[in-house]
Design an enzyme around this catalytic site. Structure first.
Site, PDB file in Angstrom:
ATOM      1  CG  HIS A 138      -3.976  -0.519   6.188  1.00  0.00           C
ATOM      2  ND1 HIS A 138      -3.935  -0.305   7.557  1.00  0.00           N
ATOM      3  CD2 HIS A 138      -2.935   0.166   5.665  1.00  0.00           C
ATOM      4  CE1 HIS A 138      -2.903   0.478   7.840  1.00  0.00           C
ATOM      5  NE2 HIS A 138      -2.287   0.774   6.716  1.00  0.00           N
ATOM      6  CG  ASP A 185       4.730   2.656   7.445  1.00  0.00           C
ATOM      7  OD1 ASP A 185       3.894   3.080   6.632  1.00  0.00           O
ATOM      8  OD2 ASP A 185       4.452   1.866   8.366  1.00  0.00           O
ATOM      9  CG  ASP A 235       0.437  -1.886   7.734  1.00  0.00           C
ATOM     10  OD1 ASP A 235       1.227  -2.755   8.173  1.00  0.00           O
ATOM     11  OD2 ASP A 235       0.707  -0.676   7.706  1.00  0.00           O
ATOM     12  CG  HIS A 289      -2.472  -1.212  11.915  1.00  0.00           C
ATOM     13  ND1 HIS A 289      -1.555  -1.777  11.050  1.00  0.00           N
ATOM     14  CD2 HIS A 289      -2.248   0.125  11.878  1.00  0.00           C
ATOM     15  CE1 HIS A 289      -0.814  -0.831  10.516  1.00  0.00           C
ATOM     16  NE2 HIS A 289      -1.208   0.334  10.997  1.00  0.00           N
ATOM     17  CG  HIS A 304       0.155   4.322   4.960  1.00  0.00           C
ATOM     18  ND1 HIS A 304      -0.584   3.547   5.828  1.00  0.00           N
ATOM     19  CD2 HIS A 304      -0.631   5.405   4.680  1.00  0.00           C
ATOM     20  CE1 HIS A 304      -1.756   4.132   6.060  1.00  0.00           C
ATOM     21  NE2 HIS A 304      -1.803   5.253   5.371  1.00  0.00           N
ATOM     22  CG  HIS A 312      -0.337   0.044   2.527  1.00  0.00           C
ATOM     23  ND1 HIS A 312       0.270  -1.048   3.108  1.00  0.00           N
ATOM     24  CD2 HIS A 312      -0.217   1.049   3.438  1.00  0.00           C
ATOM     25  CE1 HIS A 312       0.736  -0.724   4.305  1.00  0.00           C
ATOM     26  NE2 HIS A 312       0.450   0.542   4.527  1.00  0.00           N
TER      27      HIS A 312
END
Length: 660
Positions: free
Chosen positions: A163, A69, A184, A405, A67, A65
């Site tokens: 998520h 991180d 996630d 999450h 994000h 995904h």
């Protein structure tokens, strides 16, 4: 019995949250699962431990995904290393990632320009390198299987992970084994996204790589969290304060905007309090969400038929905001990025509002270690501003989790349903991960020891080695998969009678199967020759060979030697062709062209067709090649043996002639 070793190494998010990146190597193929940065560190310090991998050896990168991180170090890896493999992600992930990483570059340049600690060499990539990376990305839809035709048989497909918009789990098949990487994921349907799906139509994976973000924590119900979220905001603004909600520009922000816009609509006394969505990407972000509304839940899809559910009544988009000139004299609510308060508008507003006890900061997502968002959750008396000066923290700080999450109960139930043979915990602080591991061990204690999965929680750069016995099995397909014919018990060896006596019966263990074994990418199948083109990319064919062997003897000599060596020879003669001996001399005793068929016609020996030679013809096969070799040797021997000389010798012609 041969064994294969699968090696999984966290290059990031091993006993930590941030810079998710996992190296998977098996049967000569290498994958990189996610490629993020650590929000708590700047520049090179936030990268995964790429020095543990040879980028040129990586065949595929899978991004779950958008994000930061999980995706923000991808341009560095594709553009500044020797990586030459392929990159896959879903359509929304690519669209949103381009926006987020462009904004990330802008924030880094702002930090450099404001005298921050970022060194020029810590700029991970340029705008041009980002675009070059995006151009390399290949797209995958949910449930679409990608087969890369690698020797390991690597195949993978994406599953909805909940998520955020476009988030995917990856079910990977490699070397006859399977790995499910969740990234996630969320098992709870919210106002715009569906819950994650279970991997249906598959056997239990050999390996499950699953997040451990919340360890053994259990979330409050969604209704309780929404009530606390909206109630805290209302309490701050009705007291004359300003409420800061630090969020990432895309993802959870849209969910929170939907909640708050609905709450404002239902409470008229709040209409005078403005809500701002401060993001340069605000309008573009909402366009992306509108574009991919078909990938959201039924609630959003039904609203799209009536209008735009992301067209908010009480929220104003601020494409740009100058904090120093921002009119914040009255109560207001501001959504601002980034979510970890490390820089940008959210950090500037926090520094400005933190000293006033009427104001509040509401952390609505998971706060990563070594970030200001995590630090203020412990309610310190003082904080350090971006300029480096210390100031008191008098504002209210509250935390309500909308991070999408799974909690412990959801994670445990998912793991139990998937029923993996090996579990690897990733993406969680060491303490939370350890508690989750202990709880899972207790959960599996009731099972027999040989049915309990292994559970590992490796730190960064520590290998997990899983040993698998190489499977030796093949699927019987096509006509061979039909019930074999049984033969009635009798002593008759006649083929016609045996065929007549065959009756269909159910297949039994130990039944012989005769066919062609085809192995491709670690998958084997047995098919009949006539089914090759149906179940494999192969086609049935044959190779015929023809060899001219020098021979000066007579046909009767050849007949004698062949008859002494082989049984069941079939002989045919072509008398229409001019009668000419194999030795090349005219002879009334010659027999024309004679063909000897051996072993059911697999090998034919033709004499009389070519002067001074015998032709050997056969279909190439293990049996045909052996017979042909023996025939050639026999022909060569026939010309030099004493028997051959006696058969071919003629009386001297000059004795019967009178002298003149």
């Amino acid at each position: 019995m041969s064994e294969d070793v699968m090696t999984i190494t966290p290059l990031g998010s091993g006993q930590e949250v941030g810079r998710s990146c996992h190296l998977l190597t098996f049967r000569g193929t290498t994958l990189l699962l996610d490629c993020g940065i650590h929000p708590g560190y700047d520049g090179m310090a936030g990268l995964p431990f790429f020095d543990r991998v040879d980028p040129e050896s990586v065949d595929v990168v899978l991004i779950t995904h958008f994000h930061l991180d999980h995706a923000a170090s991808l341009p560095y890896f594709t553009e500044r290393t020797g990586f030459r493999g392929r990159v896959f992600m879903t359509h929304p992930t690519k669209a949103v990632m381009r926006l987020l990483l462009g904004d990330y570059l802008r924030l880094m340049s702002v930090k450099r320009g404001s005298g921050g600690e970022l060194n020029p060499e810590d700029v991970l990539y340029t705008e041009a390198e980002l675009q070059s990376c995006v151009d390399k990305i290949e797209l995958i839809d949910y449930h679409q299987t990608i087969d890369l035709n690698l020797p390991s048989g690597l195949k993978f497909h994406a599953l909805n992970a909940g998520h955020v918009l476009g988030a995917a789990m990856f079910f990977i098949e490699i070397g006859g084994r399977s790995v499910l990487y969740t990234g996630d994921y969320s098992m709870e349907e919210d106002r715009h996204l569906m819950a994650a799906e279970l991997p249906k139509y598959h056997a239990s994976p050999d390996v499950l790589m699953v997040e451990a973000t919340y360890g053994v924590q259990v979330h409050a119900t969604r209704a309780e969290r929404e009530a606390r979220f909206t109630g805290t905001i209302e309490r701050i603004v009705t007291g004359g304060g300003r409420c800061l909600i630090p969020v990432f520009a895309l993802g959870r922000a849209q969910e929170l905007l939907l909640i708050l816009d609905e709450y404002w609509r239902e409470h008229p006394h709040l209409h005078s309090v403005p809500i701002y969505y401060a993001s340069k990407m605000a309008s573009r972000a909402l366009r992306v969400f509108q574009t991919y509304a078909n990938m959201m839940n039924g609630r959003i899809r039904s609203q799209m038929d009536l209008g735009n559910p992301f067209s908010f009544s009480h929220i104003r988009n601020l494409k740009s905001i100058d904090v120093n000139s921002f009119d914040d004299r009255g109560p207001s609510v501001v959504f601002a990025s980034p979510g970890m308060l490390q820089s940008g508008v959210s950090r500037q507003l926090f520094d400005r509002w933190a000293t006033d006890p009427k104001n509040g900061v509401l952390i609505a997502g998971y706060a990563v270690e070594h970030t200001l968002a995590k630090e203020i959750m412990s309610q310190p008396k003082e904080v350090v501003t971006m300029e480096g000066r210390r100031q008191p923290l008098n504002a209210l700080v509250d935390y309500v989790s909308f991070s999408a999450h799974v909690d412990f109960v959801q994670n445990r139930d998912f793991i139990t349903s998937v029923n993996p043979r090996n579990i690897i915990l990733v993406h969680g602080a060491k303490e939370e991960m350890g508690r989750l591991k202990g709880a899972l061990i207790m959960n599996y204690a009731k099972l027999p020891e040989n049915k309990r999965p292994t559970i590992a929680m490796p730190p960064n750069e520590v290998d997990v080695k899983l040993i698998f016995t190489r499977r030796r099995s093949a699927k019987v397909m096509g006509k061979l998969a039909e019930a074999p014919a049984a033969v009635d018990d009798d002593d008759d060896d006649d083929d016609a009678n045996r065929t007549k006596n065959r009756t269909a019966r159910e297949p039994r263990e130990g039944d012989p199967v005769r066919g062609i074994l085809v192995t491709q990418q670690n998958s084997s199948k047995i098919v009949a020759p006539e089914d090759l083109s149906t179940y494999t990319p192969l086609r049935a064919g044959s190779v015929s060979s023809r060899l001219h062997v020098p021979f000066v003897g007579k046909v009767q000599t050849l007949r004698m030697f062949l008859s002494e060596m082989f049984r069941g020879i079939e002989e045919s003669r072509n008398d229409d062709v001019g009668r000419r001996g194999v030795g090349g001399d005219d002879d009334d005793g010659d027999e024309g062209i004679v063909t000897f068929s051996l072993h059911g016609g697999q090998v034919n020996v033709v004499a009389g067709g070519t002067p001074g030679a015998v032709t050997v013809e056969w279909d190439c096969s293990s049996v045909g090649d052996v017979i042909a070799d023996s025939v050639v040797a026999l022909i060569m021997h026939a010309q030099s043996s004493a028997a051959s000389i006696r058969l071919t010798s003629q009386p001297c012609g000059h004795r019967g002639k009178k002298r003149r």
